[in-house]
Design a protein around this motif. Structure first.
Motif, PDB file in Angstrom:
ATOM      1  N   TYR A  11       0.853  -1.181   0.000  1.00 20.29           N
ATOM      2  CA  TYR A  11       0.000   0.000   0.000  1.00 20.29           C
ATOM      3  C   TYR A  11       0.899   1.246   0.000  1.00 20.29           C
ATOM      4  O   TYR A  11       2.117   1.153   0.187  1.00 20.29           O
ATOM      5  CB  TYR A  11      -0.926   0.001   1.224  1.00 20.29           C
ATOM      6  CG  TYR A  11      -0.212   0.332   2.517  1.00 20.29           C
ATOM      7  CD1 TYR A  11      -0.258   1.624   3.048  1.00 20.29           C
ATOM      8  CD2 TYR A  11       0.558  -0.615   3.181  1.00 20.29           C
ATOM      9  CE1 TYR A  11       0.431   1.941   4.210  1.00 20.29           C
ATOM     10  CE2 TYR A  11       1.246  -0.307   4.337  1.00 20.29           C
ATOM     11  CZ  TYR A  11       1.186   0.976   4.855  1.00 20.29           C
ATOM     12  OH  TYR A  11       1.883   1.288   5.995  1.00 20.29           O
ATOM     13  N   THR A  12       0.291   2.407  -0.207  1.00 14.53           N
ATOM     14  CA  THR A  12       1.032   3.664  -0.201  1.00 14.53           C
ATOM     15  C   THR A  12       1.226   4.136   1.233  1.00 14.53           C
ATOM     16  O   THR A  12       0.266   4.436   1.936  1.00 14.53           O
ATOM     17  CB  THR A  12       0.279   4.740  -1.004  1.00 14.53           C
ATOM     18  OG1 THR A  12       0.207   4.326  -2.365  1.00 14.53           O
ATOM     19  CG2 THR A  12       0.994   6.080  -0.918  1.00 14.53           C
ATOM     20  N   ALA A 160       4.877   6.526  -3.963  1.00 10.18           N
ATOM     21  CA  ALA A 160       5.149   7.219  -5.222  1.00 10.18           C
ATOM     22  C   ALA A 160       4.627   8.642  -5.075  1.00 10.18           C
ATOM     23  O   ALA A 160       3.476   8.849  -4.679  1.00 10.18           O
ATOM     24  CB  ALA A 160       4.473   6.517  -6.384  1.00 10.18           C
ATOM     25  N   ILE A 161       5.466   9.619  -5.389  1.00  8.98           N
ATOM     26  CA  ILE A 161       5.116  11.022  -5.156  1.00  8.98           C
ATOM     27  C   ILE A 161       5.144  11.815  -6.457  1.00  8.98           C
ATOM     28  O   ILE A 161       6.204  12.047  -7.045  1.00  8.98           O
ATOM     29  CB  ILE A 161       6.090  11.650  -4.134  1.00  8.98           C
ATOM     30  CG1 ILE A 161       5.947  10.958  -2.773  1.00  8.98           C
ATOM     31  CG2 ILE A 161       5.852  13.148  -4.007  1.00  8.98           C
ATOM     32  CD1 ILE A 161       6.917  11.454  -1.722  1.00  8.98           C
ATOM     33  N   GLU A 162       3.961  12.214  -6.901  1.00  9.10           N
ATOM     34  CA  GLU A 162       3.866  13.166  -8.007  1.00  9.10           C
ATOM     35  C   GLU A 162       3.676  14.579  -7.468  1.00  9.10           C
ATOM     36  O   GLU A 162       3.807  15.548  -8.221  1.00  9.10           O
ATOM     37  CB  GLU A 162       2.703  12.796  -8.926  1.00  9.10           C
ATOM     38  CG  GLU A 162       2.948  11.550  -9.749  1.00  9.10           C
ATOM     39  CD  GLU A 162       1.836  11.265 -10.747  1.00  9.10           C
ATOM     40  OE1 GLU A 162       2.157  10.908 -11.894  1.00  9.10           O
ATOM     41  OE2 GLU A 162       0.647  11.387 -10.371  1.00  9.10           O
ATOM     42  N   GLY A 163       3.378  14.684  -6.175  1.00  8.99           N
ATOM     43  CA  GLY A 163       3.167  15.979  -5.538  1.00  8.99           C
ATOM     44  C   GLY A 163       4.475  16.676  -5.214  1.00  8.99           C
ATOM     45  O   GLY A 163       4.882  16.772  -4.049  1.00  8.99           O
ATOM     46  N   LEU A 188      11.222   5.338   0.193  1.00  5.23           N
ATOM     47  CA  LEU A 188      11.346   3.959   0.657  1.00  5.23           C
ATOM     48  C   LEU A 188      11.726   3.960   2.129  1.00  5.23           C
ATOM     49  O   LEU A 188      12.541   4.773   2.567  1.00  5.23           O
ATOM     50  CB  LEU A 188      12.431   3.229  -0.134  1.00  5.23           C
ATOM     51  CG  LEU A 188      12.253   3.132  -1.645  1.00  5.23           C
ATOM     52  CD1 LEU A 188      13.571   2.717  -2.298  1.00  5.23           C
ATOM     53  CD2 LEU A 188      11.152   2.142  -2.000  1.00  5.23           C
ATOM     54  N   GLY A 189      11.154   3.048   2.892  1.00  2.33           N
ATOM     55  CA  GLY A 189      11.495   2.961   4.309  1.00  2.33           C
ATOM     56  C   GLY A 189      10.592   1.980   5.028  1.00  2.33           C
ATOM     57  O   GLY A 189      10.136   0.995   4.438  1.00  2.33           O
ATOM     58  N   GLY A 196      -1.946   5.306   9.489  1.00  4.37           N
ATOM     59  CA  GLY A 196      -3.332   4.867   9.369  1.00  4.37           C
ATOM     60  C   GLY A 196      -3.634   4.115   8.093  1.00  4.37           C
ATOM     61  O   GLY A 196      -4.513   3.251   8.063  1.00  4.37           O
ATOM     62  N   ASN A 197      -2.915   4.419   7.025  1.00  2.50           N
ATOM     63  CA  ASN A 197      -3.195   3.756   5.761  1.00  2.50           C
ATOM     64  C   ASN A 197      -2.904   2.262   5.812  1.00  2.50           C
ATOM     65  O   ASN A 197      -3.440   1.482   5.028  1.00  2.50           O
ATOM     66  CB  ASN A 197      -2.373   4.409   4.640  1.00  2.50           C
ATOM     67  CG  ASN A 197      -3.093   4.409   3.317  1.00  2.50           C
ATOM     68  OD1 ASN A 197      -4.317   4.353   3.260  1.00  2.50           O
ATOM     69  ND2 ASN A 197      -2.345   4.488   2.228  1.00  2.50           N
ATOM     70  N   ALA A 198      -2.048   1.865   6.755  1.00  2.00           N
ATOM     71  CA  ALA A 198      -1.694   0.451   6.887  1.00  2.00           C
ATOM     72  C   ALA A 198      -2.874  -0.389   7.352  1.00  2.00           C
ATOM     73  O   ALA A 198      -2.910  -1.599   7.130  1.00  2.00           O
ATOM     74  CB  ALA A 198      -0.536   0.294   7.871  1.00  2.00           C
ATOM     75  N   HIS A 199      -3.839   0.239   8.000  1.00  3.61           N
ATOM     76  CA  HIS A 199      -4.949  -0.509   8.592  1.00  3.61           C
ATOM     77  C   HIS A 199      -6.242  -0.395   7.799  1.00  3.61           C
ATOM     78  O   HIS A 199      -7.260  -0.978   8.183  1.00  3.61           O
ATOM     79  CB  HIS A 199      -5.178  -0.024  10.028  1.00  3.61           C
ATOM     80  CG  HIS A 199      -3.934  -0.039  10.861  1.00  3.61           C
ATOM     81  ND1 HIS A 199      -3.287  -1.223  11.207  1.00  3.61           N
ATOM     82  CD2 HIS A 199      -3.179   0.969  11.374  1.00  3.61           C
ATOM     83  CE1 HIS A 199      -2.216  -0.933  11.925  1.00  3.61           C
ATOM     84  NE2 HIS A 199      -2.117   0.384  12.030  1.00  3.61           N
ATOM     85  N   ARG A 200      -6.200   0.363   6.709  1.00  5.78           N
ATOM     86  CA  ARG A 200      -7.396   0.487   5.881  1.00  5.78           C
ATOM     87  C   ARG A 200      -7.448  -0.661   4.878  1.00  5.78           C
ATOM     88  O   ARG A 200      -6.426  -1.032   4.306  1.00  5.78           O
ATOM     89  CB  ARG A 200      -7.405   1.815   5.140  1.00  5.78           C
ATOM     90  CG  ARG A 200      -7.451   3.021   6.060  1.00  5.78           C
ATOM     91  CD  ARG A 200      -7.627   4.309   5.267  1.00  5.78           C
ATOM     92  NE  ARG A 200      -7.611   5.458   6.152  1.00  5.78           N
ATOM     93  CZ  ARG A 200      -6.564   6.255   6.315  1.00  5.78           C
ATOM     94  NH1 ARG A 200      -5.449   6.011   5.642  1.00  5.78           N
ATOM     95  NH2 ARG A 200      -6.615   7.287   7.129  1.00  5.78           N
TER      96      ARG A 200
END
Length: 214
Positions: A11-12, A160-163, A188-189, A196-200
């Motif tokens: 995931y991101t 991935a960062i386009e921002g 990377l890390g 929070g994104n890890a739990h969605r």
């Protein structure tokens, strides 16, 4: 872990643990994956800036949009993906020489055919500066996909960062003078505990909406 499990779990990452650094051997694996990434007619129209120190992170930080800055400062490594501007004669000759050195040509005819074929597709996608850069960017995104999947396969989180401000990044890294242009950034890390994104749950469109079998 099989490839389906990797795709399900990857995931991101939104928040990294800045105390955790990626071991050198794993970074070397990921750089090898980038080097081995596929590109149209083996054009390899890219260059990668690998950023792993606080000093280098701070150097590029002004080019990162504010909401993405913690992803750079918290991550172990940041990679700036660049393309060549333009794909010139020197690059085409360098590619052909490397392929010959690596033993890809058992005959002179095969070498000539590869050179002609590659030049055909480069020309086909180079009617304008913009069209060539668009084509090159597609190749860079192939490498990005390889990197993201490979990182997940060895337990490394990524974003991935386009921002980011491409013009400012190019100025900071003095890319124009090197015949390069940045197109995307990846961090990377290792995720932070509060990421929070890890739990969605992962959300994707259904197979019925995505696939047509003929």
């Amino acid at each position: 872990m099989n490839i389906v499990d990797i795709s399900q779990k990857r995931y991101t990452t939104k928040h990294y643990d800045p105390t955790k650094k990626i071991p050198a051997d794993k970074i070397e694996q990921l750089l090898t994956v980038l080097r081995n990434s596929p590109s149209s007619v083996n054009s390899q129209p890219w260059h990668f800036y690998v950023i792993d120190s606080d000093a280098s992170k701070n150097k590029i930080l002004p080019a990162i949009l504010e909401f993405n800055q913690p992803r750079v400062t918290g991550a172990s490594h940041t990679i700036v993906f660049c393309i060549k501007t333009p794909i010139d004669e020197a690059h085409l000759v360098n590619l052909l020489n490397q392929e010959e050195k690596d033993g890809r040509y058992p005959s002179a005819d095969l070498k000539q055919a590869q050179d002609q074929g590659r030049r055909h597709f480069v020309k086909l996608n180079s009617t304008t500066i913009e069209s060539q850069q668009c084509w090159e960017s597609k190749q860079a995104y192939l490498a990005l996909g390889q990197l993201l999947f490979a990182a997940a396969a060895i337990g490394i989180d990524s974003t991935a960062i386009e921002g980011y401000d491409a013009q400012k990044m190019d100025e900071i890294l003095e890319l124009k003078s090197k015949g390069l242009k940045s197109v995307i950034v990846a961090t990377l890390g290792y995720r932070a505990e509060n990421d929070g994104n890890a739990h969605r749950p992962k959300s994707r469109l259904s197979k019925e909406q995505l696939f047509t079998f003929l």
